[in-house]
Design a protein around this motif. Sequence first.
Motif, PDB file in Angstrom:
ATOM      1  N   ASP A  23       1.501  -3.384 -12.498  1.00 52.95           N
ATOM      2  CA  ASP A  23       2.530  -2.515 -13.062  1.00 52.95           C
ATOM      3  C   ASP A  23       2.105  -1.066 -12.900  1.00 52.95           C
ATOM      4  N   ARG A  24       3.011  -0.261 -12.337  1.00 56.91           N
ATOM      5  CA  ARG A  24       2.699   1.143 -12.129  1.00 56.91           C
ATOM      6  C   ARG A  24       2.877   1.930 -13.414  1.00 56.91           C
ATOM      7  N   HIS A  25       2.330   3.143 -13.444  1.00 57.01           N
ATOM      8  CA  HIS A  25       2.367   3.950 -14.658  1.00 57.01           C
ATOM      9  C   HIS A  25       3.783   4.310 -15.073  1.00 57.01           C
ATOM     10  N   ARG A  26       4.735   4.277 -14.151  1.00 53.72           N
ATOM     11  CA  ARG A  26       6.124   4.580 -14.485  1.00 53.72           C
ATOM     12  C   ARG A  26       6.882   3.338 -14.963  1.00 53.72           C
ATOM     13  N   GLY A  27       6.177   2.229 -15.101  1.00 51.31           N
ATOM     14  CA  GLY A  27       6.853   1.008 -15.500  1.00 51.31           C
ATOM     15  C   GLY A  27       7.476   0.265 -14.343  1.00 51.31           C
ATOM     16  N   TYR A  28       7.113   0.636 -13.114  1.00 48.39           N
ATOM     17  CA  TYR A  28       7.617  -0.054 -11.927  1.00 48.39           C
ATOM     18  C   TYR A  28       6.841  -1.352 -11.706  1.00 48.39           C
ATOM     19  N   PHE A  29       7.463  -2.281 -10.985  1.00 54.64           N
ATOM     20  CA  PHE A  29       6.745  -3.408 -10.409  1.00 54.64           C
ATOM     21  C   PHE A  29       6.344  -3.023  -8.987  1.00 54.64           C
ATOM     22  N   ASP A  30       5.104  -3.283  -8.627  1.00 54.58           N
ATOM     23  CA  ASP A  30       4.635  -2.967  -7.281  1.00 54.58           C
ATOM     24  C   ASP A  30       3.379  -3.777  -7.004  1.00 54.58           C
ATOM     25  N   TYR A  31       2.904  -3.710  -5.771  1.00 55.93           N
ATOM     26  CA  TYR A  31       1.651  -4.349  -5.372  1.00 55.93           C
ATOM     27  C   TYR A  31       0.857  -3.369  -4.525  1.00 55.93           C
ATOM     28  N   MET A  32      -0.452  -3.487  -4.585  1.00 56.16           N
ATOM     29  CA  MET A  32      -1.324  -2.768  -3.662  1.00 56.16           C
ATOM     30  C   MET A  32      -2.417  -3.712  -3.196  1.00 56.16           C
ATOM     31  N   ILE A  33      -2.876  -3.490  -1.977  1.00 55.78           N
ATOM     32  CA  ILE A  33      -3.944  -4.312  -1.395  1.00 55.78           C
ATOM     33  C   ILE A  33      -5.081  -3.395  -0.973  1.00 55.78           C
ATOM     34  N   ARG A  34      -6.300  -3.831  -1.226  1.00 49.74           N
ATOM     35  CA  ARG A  34      -7.474  -3.112  -0.723  1.00 49.74           C
ATOM     36  C   ARG A  34      -8.064  -3.919   0.426  1.00 49.74           C
ATOM     37  N   ILE A  35      -8.176  -3.285   1.565  1.00 51.12           N
ATOM     38  CA  ILE A  35      -8.764  -3.907   2.752  1.00 51.12           C
ATOM     39  C   ILE A  35     -10.189  -3.389   2.905  1.00 51.12           C
ATOM     40  N   GLU A  36     -11.158  -4.289   2.988  1.00 49.97           N
ATOM     41  CA  GLU A  36     -12.562  -3.906   3.078  1.00 49.97           C
ATOM     42  C   GLU A  36     -13.203  -4.482   4.331  1.00 49.97           C
ATOM     43  N   GLY A  37     -14.233  -3.815   4.818  1.00 50.23           N
ATOM     44  CA  GLY A  37     -15.026  -4.314   5.927  1.00 50.23           C
ATOM     45  C   GLY A  37     -14.752  -3.581   7.220  1.00 50.23           C
ATOM     46  N   ARG A  75      18.898 -17.985  -5.600  1.00 43.10           N
ATOM     47  CA  ARG A  75      18.613 -17.743  -7.010  1.00 43.10           C
ATOM     48  C   ARG A  75      18.114 -16.316  -7.186  1.00 43.10           C
ATOM     49  N   ALA A  76      18.834 -15.560  -8.005  1.00 42.06           N
ATOM     50  CA  ALA A  76      18.505 -14.149  -8.204  1.00 42.06           C
ATOM     51  C   ALA A  76      18.047 -13.922  -9.635  1.00 42.06           C
ATOM     52  N   TYR A  77      17.088 -13.018  -9.789  1.00 38.42           N
ATOM     53  CA  TYR A  77      16.559 -12.650 -11.099  1.00 38.42           C
ATOM     54  C   TYR A  77      16.620 -11.141 -11.239  1.00 38.42           C
ATOM     55  N   LEU A  78      17.121 -10.693 -12.375  1.00 40.84           N
ATOM     56  CA  LEU A  78      17.248  -9.263 -12.640  1.00 40.84           C
ATOM     57  C   LEU A  78      16.213  -8.832 -13.662  1.00 40.84           C
ATOM     58  N   THR A  79      15.494  -7.784 -13.347  1.00 40.89           N
ATOM     59  CA  THR A  79      14.519  -7.230 -14.266  1.00 40.89           C
ATOM     60  C   THR A  79      14.923  -5.822 -14.665  1.00 40.89           C
ATOM     61  N   PRO A  80      14.697  -5.441 -15.911  1.00 43.10           N
ATOM     62  CA  PRO A  80      15.012  -4.073 -16.328  1.00 43.10           C
ATOM     63  C   PRO A  80      14.061  -3.048 -15.711  1.00 43.10           C
ATOM     64  N   LYS A  81      12.940  -3.521 -15.186  1.00 43.68           N
ATOM     65  CA  LYS A  81      11.998  -2.601 -14.550  1.00 43.68           C
ATOM     66  C   LYS A  81      12.445  -2.275 -13.128  1.00 43.68           C
ATOM     67  N   MET A  82      12.080  -1.095 -12.676  1.00 41.82           N
ATOM     68  CA  MET A  82      12.348  -0.727 -11.291  1.00 41.82           C
ATOM     69  C   MET A  82      11.368  -1.465 -10.384  1.00 41.82           C
ATOM     70  N   ILE A  83      11.903  -2.233  -9.444  1.00 39.21           N
ATOM     71  CA  ILE A  83      11.053  -2.897  -8.461  1.00 39.21           C
ATOM     72  C   ILE A  83      10.818  -1.944  -7.299  1.00 39.21           C
ATOM     73  N   HIS A  84       9.584  -1.570  -7.110  1.00 40.94           N
ATOM     74  CA  HIS A  84       9.215  -0.748  -5.956  1.00 40.94           C
ATOM     75  C   HIS A  84       8.533  -1.610  -4.896  1.00 40.94           C
ATOM     76  N   SER A  85       8.338  -2.889  -5.201  1.00 37.81           N
ATOM     77  CA  SER A  85       7.656  -3.810  -4.293  1.00 37.81           C
ATOM     78  C   SER A  85       8.493  -4.068  -3.049  1.00 37.81           C
ATOM     79  N   LYS A  86       7.805  -4.386  -1.947  1.00 38.91           N
ATOM     80  CA  LYS A  86       8.445  -4.833  -0.712  1.00 38.91           C
ATOM     81  C   LYS A  86       7.663  -6.043  -0.230  1.00 38.91           C
ATOM     82  N   LEU A  87       8.016  -7.209  -0.752  1.00 34.41           N
ATOM     83  CA  LEU A  87       7.185  -8.397  -0.542  1.00 34.41           C
ATOM     84  C   LEU A  87       8.051  -9.618  -0.280  1.00 34.41           C
TER      85      LEU A  87
END
Length: 217
Positions: free
Chosen positions: A1-15, A124-136
């Motif tokens: 969850d982002r600080h603005r209340g968004y839904f999002d994802y981040m990935i860390r790539i190592e190596g 099947r659709a689901y609605l969330t009150p949060k802003m979805i910023h995810s692209k997944l």
Amino acid sequence: DRHRGYFDYMIRIEGREAIARLRQRQSLSVAYDASRSFDFCLNVIEGSNQTFEIKHEFLRLMDEARESIVIEMAYIGDPDISDKLVEAAKRGVKIDMLFSREANIGNDINYHAMHELCRRAPIRAYLTPKMIHSKLMMVDEETVIMGSANFSVFSMQKAEELNVVLRSQSVTASIREALERRMAASEKVEDVATFSHYNHFIAALQQLHQKLNSWFN
């Protein structure tokens, strides 16, 4: 969850190998390889040198889906993506879409696209009150494609984007858990008419604006 209340994802790539692969892909010195356990898929615009890989990969993965497709997406509306989702649903693939009740921009075209999708296929659709910023998108709980690219016409056909495609049990399990939590906390749409409440004129203008940007810029 982002600080603005968004839904999002981040990935860390190592190596070193992974970072070297990212740099090779960004320079287009090596081709995208769908057989790898992870690889980077790009839209690159450098003058007349334009490469748009991400839409092709989304469509390919939808074609390969056998059992399920789960999508968490900020903005939608690309007609080829919509058609492919309908095709998958009609051959028996279960499709779940987690969607913002009110997007911060482009809400009318989002609702228009969802209304058409749910009228054409048993999605099947689901609605969330949060802003979805995810692209997944997750396919068959085995493959995840995620990054900066939306399902919008502009993102698929004009914008520079970077996505990663992953086939890792630990990553997909973690993302599946997050998706299940988010859908459980959201409202399942029982009536397609839920998506009919949008401004048709504004939705048409938003779609036209994206198409004009794609054609002429």
